[in-house]
Design a protein around this motif. Sequence first.
Motif, PDB file in Angstrom:
ATOM      1  N   ALA A  25       0.827  -1.204   0.000  1.00 58.96           N
ATOM      2  CA  ALA A  25       0.000   0.000   0.000  1.00 58.96           C
ATOM      3  C   ALA A  25       0.861   1.254   0.000  1.00 58.96           C
ATOM      4  O   ALA A  25       0.578   2.228  -0.726  1.00 58.96           O
ATOM      5  CB  ALA A  25      -0.931  -0.001   1.215  1.00 58.96           C
ATOM      6  N   ALA A  26       1.925   1.258   0.808  1.00 56.60           N
ATOM      7  CA  ALA A  26       2.811   2.420   0.857  1.00 56.60           C
ATOM      8  C   ALA A  26       3.435   2.697  -0.512  1.00 56.60           C
ATOM      9  O   ALA A  26       3.576   3.867  -0.918  1.00 56.60           O
ATOM     10  CB  ALA A  26       3.904   2.194   1.908  1.00 56.60           C
ATOM     11  N   LEU A  27       3.786   1.628  -1.225  1.00 58.63           N
ATOM     12  CA  LEU A  27       4.409   1.780  -2.537  1.00 58.63           C
ATOM     13  C   LEU A  27       3.389   2.127  -3.618  1.00 58.63           C
ATOM     14  O   LEU A  27       3.608   3.028  -4.431  1.00 58.63           O
ATOM     15  CB  LEU A  27       5.156   0.501  -2.911  1.00 58.63           C
ATOM     16  CG  LEU A  27       6.390   0.164  -2.060  1.00 58.63           C
ATOM     17  CD1 LEU A  27       6.854  -1.261  -2.319  1.00 58.63           C
ATOM     18  CD2 LEU A  27       7.516   1.146  -2.352  1.00 58.63           C
ATOM     19  N   LEU A  28       2.266   1.417  -3.632  1.00 53.15           N
ATOM     20  CA  LEU A  28       1.254   1.635  -4.668  1.00 53.15           C
ATOM     21  C   LEU A  28       0.697   3.048  -4.647  1.00 53.15           C
ATOM     22  O   LEU A  28       0.513   3.676  -5.699  1.00 53.15           O
ATOM     23  CB  LEU A  28       0.096   0.652  -4.486  1.00 53.15           C
ATOM     24  CG  LEU A  28       0.231  -0.750  -5.062  1.00 53.15           C
ATOM     25  CD1 LEU A  28      -0.947  -1.597  -4.612  1.00 53.15           C
ATOM     26  CD2 LEU A  28       0.316  -0.718  -6.579  1.00 53.15           C
ATOM     27  N   PHE A  29       0.415   3.538  -3.435  1.00 51.58           N
ATOM     28  CA  PHE A  29      -0.254   4.831  -3.309  1.00 51.58           C
ATOM     29  C   PHE A  29       0.702   5.949  -2.910  1.00 51.58           C
ATOM     30  O   PHE A  29       0.263   7.089  -2.680  1.00 51.58           O
ATOM     31  CB  PHE A  29      -1.410   4.706  -2.316  1.00 51.58           C
ATOM     32  CG  PHE A  29      -2.406   3.642  -2.699  1.00 51.58           C
ATOM     33  CD1 PHE A  29      -3.169   3.771  -3.840  1.00 51.58           C
ATOM     34  CD2 PHE A  29      -2.547   2.489  -1.926  1.00 51.58           C
ATOM     35  CE1 PHE A  29      -4.073   2.779  -4.213  1.00 51.58           C
ATOM     36  CE2 PHE A  29      -3.450   1.500  -2.281  1.00 51.58           C
ATOM     37  CZ  PHE A  29      -4.218   1.634  -3.432  1.00 51.58           C
ATOM     38  N   ASP A  30       2.006   5.626  -2.830  1.00 52.80           N
ATOM     39  CA  ASP A  30       3.046   6.611  -2.519  1.00 52.80           C
ATOM     40  C   ASP A  30       2.704   7.381  -1.247  1.00 52.80           C
ATOM     41  O   ASP A  30       2.596   8.610  -1.242  1.00 52.80           O
ATOM     42  CB  ASP A  30       3.232   7.570  -3.692  1.00 52.80           C
ATOM     43  CG  ASP A  30       4.487   8.444  -3.517  1.00 52.80           C
ATOM     44  OD1 ASP A  30       5.424   8.022  -2.806  1.00 52.80           O
ATOM     45  OD2 ASP A  30       4.525   9.535  -4.109  1.00 52.80           O
ATOM     46  N   ILE A  31       2.521   6.628  -0.162  1.00 50.43           N
ATOM     47  CA  ILE A  31       2.100   7.244   1.095  1.00 50.43           C
ATOM     48  C   ILE A  31       3.038   6.863   2.234  1.00 50.43           C
ATOM     49  O   ILE A  31       3.749   5.857   2.174  1.00 50.43           O
ATOM     50  CB  ILE A  31       0.657   6.831   1.469  1.00 50.43           C
ATOM     51  CG1 ILE A  31       0.514   5.300   1.501  1.00 50.43           C
ATOM     52  CG2 ILE A  31      -0.335   7.463   0.519  1.00 50.43           C
ATOM     53  CD1 ILE A  31      -0.834   4.816   1.958  1.00 50.43           C
ATOM     54  N   ASP A  32       3.034   7.686   3.270  1.00 52.23           N
ATOM     55  CA  ASP A  32       3.803   7.414   4.477  1.00 52.23           C
ATOM     56  C   ASP A  32       3.191   6.200   5.180  1.00 52.23           C
ATOM     57  O   ASP A  32       1.990   6.184   5.460  1.00 52.23           O
ATOM     58  CB  ASP A  32       3.728   8.649   5.395  1.00 52.23           C
ATOM     59  CG  ASP A  32       4.579   8.522   6.644  1.00 52.23           C
ATOM     60  OD1 ASP A  32       4.905   7.391   7.054  1.00 52.23           O
ATOM     61  OD2 ASP A  32       4.906   9.576   7.230  1.00 52.23           O
ATOM     62  N   PRO A  33       3.990   5.166   5.473  1.00 50.03           N
ATOM     63  CA  PRO A  33       3.420   3.989   6.142  1.00 50.03           C
ATOM     64  C   PRO A  33       2.791   4.299   7.491  1.00 50.03           C
ATOM     65  O   PRO A  33       1.952   3.537   7.973  1.00 50.03           O
ATOM     66  CB  PRO A  33       4.623   3.041   6.275  1.00 50.03           C
ATOM     67  CG  PRO A  33       5.825   3.908   6.129  1.00 50.03           C
ATOM     68  CD  PRO A  33       5.428   4.998   5.201  1.00 50.03           C
ATOM     69  N   ASP A  34       3.161   5.419   8.095  1.00 57.12           N
ATOM     70  CA  ASP A  34       2.596   5.764   9.397  1.00 57.12           C
ATOM     71  C   ASP A  34       1.132   6.194   9.319  1.00 57.12           C
ATOM     72  O   ASP A  34       0.472   6.293  10.356  1.00 57.12           O
ATOM     73  CB  ASP A  34       3.423   6.867  10.063  1.00 57.12           C
ATOM     74  CG  ASP A  34       4.700   6.329  10.685  1.00 57.12           C
ATOM     75  OD1 ASP A  34       4.762   5.116  10.968  1.00 57.12           O
ATOM     76  OD2 ASP A  34       5.642   7.113  10.886  1.00 57.12           O
ATOM     77  N   ILE A  35       0.611   6.460   8.121  1.00 54.82           N
ATOM     78  CA  ILE A  35      -0.816   6.807   8.024  1.00 54.82           C
ATOM     79  C   ILE A  35      -1.654   5.591   7.607  1.00 54.82           C
ATOM     80  O   ILE A  35      -2.825   5.733   7.262  1.00 54.82           O
ATOM     81  CB  ILE A  35      -1.085   7.997   7.084  1.00 54.82           C
ATOM     82  CG1 ILE A  35      -0.827   7.632   5.625  1.00 54.82           C
ATOM     83  CG2 ILE A  35      -0.274   9.212   7.504  1.00 54.82           C
ATOM     84  CD1 ILE A  35      -1.384   8.645   4.640  1.00 54.82           C
ATOM     85  N   ILE A  36      -1.039   4.409   7.654  1.00 58.57           N
ATOM     86  CA  ILE A  36      -1.771   3.177   7.353  1.00 58.57           C
ATOM     87  C   ILE A  36      -2.086   2.469   8.664  1.00 58.57           C
ATOM     88  O   ILE A  36      -1.186   2.022   9.381  1.00 58.57           O
ATOM     89  CB  ILE A  36      -0.960   2.236   6.446  1.00 58.57           C
ATOM     90  CG1 ILE A  36      -0.543   2.945   5.150  1.00 58.57           C
ATOM     91  CG2 ILE A  36      -1.776   0.979   6.126  1.00 58.57           C
ATOM     92  CD1 ILE A  36       0.409   2.134   4.290  1.00 58.57           C
ATOM     93  N   ASP A  37      -3.361   2.403   9.010  1.00 60.34           N
ATOM     94  CA  ASP A  37      -3.801   1.674  10.196  1.00 60.34           C
ATOM     95  C   ASP A  37      -4.181   0.253   9.795  1.00 60.34           C
ATOM     96  O   ASP A  37      -4.717   0.032   8.712  1.00 60.34           O
ATOM     97  CB  ASP A  37      -5.015   2.362  10.824  1.00 60.34           C
ATOM     98  CG  ASP A  37      -4.708   3.780  11.272  1.00 60.34           C
ATOM     99  OD1 ASP A  37      -3.605   4.005  11.796  1.00 60.34           O
ATOM    100  OD2 ASP A  37      -5.574   4.662  11.089  1.00 60.34           O
ATOM    101  N   VAL A  38      -3.925  -0.696  10.683  1.00 60.41           N
ATOM    102  CA  VAL A  38      -4.322  -2.079  10.449  1.00 60.41           C
ATOM    103  C   VAL A  38      -5.309  -2.478  11.542  1.00 60.41           C
ATOM    104  O   VAL A  38      -5.036  -2.291  12.732  1.00 60.41           O
ATOM    105  CB  VAL A  38      -3.112  -3.032  10.452  1.00 60.41           C
ATOM    106  CG1 VAL A  38      -3.567  -4.464  10.220  1.00 60.41           C
ATOM    107  CG2 VAL A  38      -2.103  -2.621   9.372  1.00 60.41           C
TER     108      VAL A  38
END
Length: 391
Positions: A224-237
């Motif tokens: 997700a971080a790579l596909l959407f070019d986003i900071d991994p810290d804004i990805i909640d699991v």
Amino acid sequence: MNGVKTVLILGSTGSIGTQAFEVIGANREAFVVAGIAAAGSDPDAIIAQAREFNLRPDQVAVSRSDAAKQVAEALGGEVISGEDAARQLIEAHPADVVLNALVGAAGLSSTIATLDAGSVLALANKESLVAGGRFVVKQAQPDQLVPVDSEHSAMAQCLRAGRAEEVARFVLTASGGPFRRWSREEMMEVTPAQAVTHPTWSMGRMNTINSATMVNKGLELIEAALLFDIDPDIIDVTVHPQSVIHSMVTFVDGASIAQASPPSMKMPIAHALAWPGRVNGAQPALDFSEAFSWTFEPVDNEAFPAVELARSAVKQGDPYPAIYNAANEVAVDAFFAERIRFPEIVDVIAEVVGAAGEYARVPGSVEEILAVDGRAREAAAEVIERIEAGR
């Protein structure tokens, strides 16, 4: 959706590949199978697929030489064979869409070949993106890289609800696997047979074991971080055992947009093949006339440290995600060989990633990616030997 799309299916006999055939078989006015590739563990299935879709022998790629010979004899001609058979198929038969459902980092060369050919890459082989990292992302043109994983397909669909600058957070859902709410100590006695029994999804061996350790969710966080070019810290699991909400996006105004559907891969497969369109009747919809409930709970990071380990790896940058993935593949094989215990799979990953400084250089080519991958596998094998010796 306009026009007929030609499709190559890599990993045709696996779970994703066989469901893709079902989608295409039900929508022959929209898709044509231009070729298939498989490792060769089930040559009879390859033969049946080739015959069902009237493929010539040269439109079939089989990695294993013994299986390739059997398939060639049945189809009455030479098939593409060898370790790089899938890549050769891509180069020999250009298609509108290539569905890469190969298993593990072995799918990397096919991912690169697809991007080089200018085809849309329907990516189910998340490991090739994880291993290739930003090197792979840089090869892709806009809208060329389309996710097949249900979680990332969901995110892509939710993102249509707003502009990129309006996104606050991504929410990645996880089933929790068969050992949800188990402690590390309880999981020490888990057997391979227990680990490949998933409560919700029907998947191949590697994906199922990765779901059980939650490494799969770690790989999906990296993806997700790579596909959407986003900071991994804004990805909640979050753990969502029903696997109905496949992921969500929260916007700056507080709105969370979710994509929900019964747990099946047919819709995300169909959506990727038809991207950005949709396939009518790809799978049944939810029936809201019936009573049901959805629950969510936090990940137990103490029992399942794989997710936060993956977050750390992607924050460190390339090639740490590749090292994470390579170490996992070796550790999973060791677990099935009963050389290590279930929680020690992630222990191996953590030790290999933590000690990778000497060879952790940002790769600039496929060869350099594979070199890092190979060194990480060697390091994982050394850790496993040490664990065994300490019994």
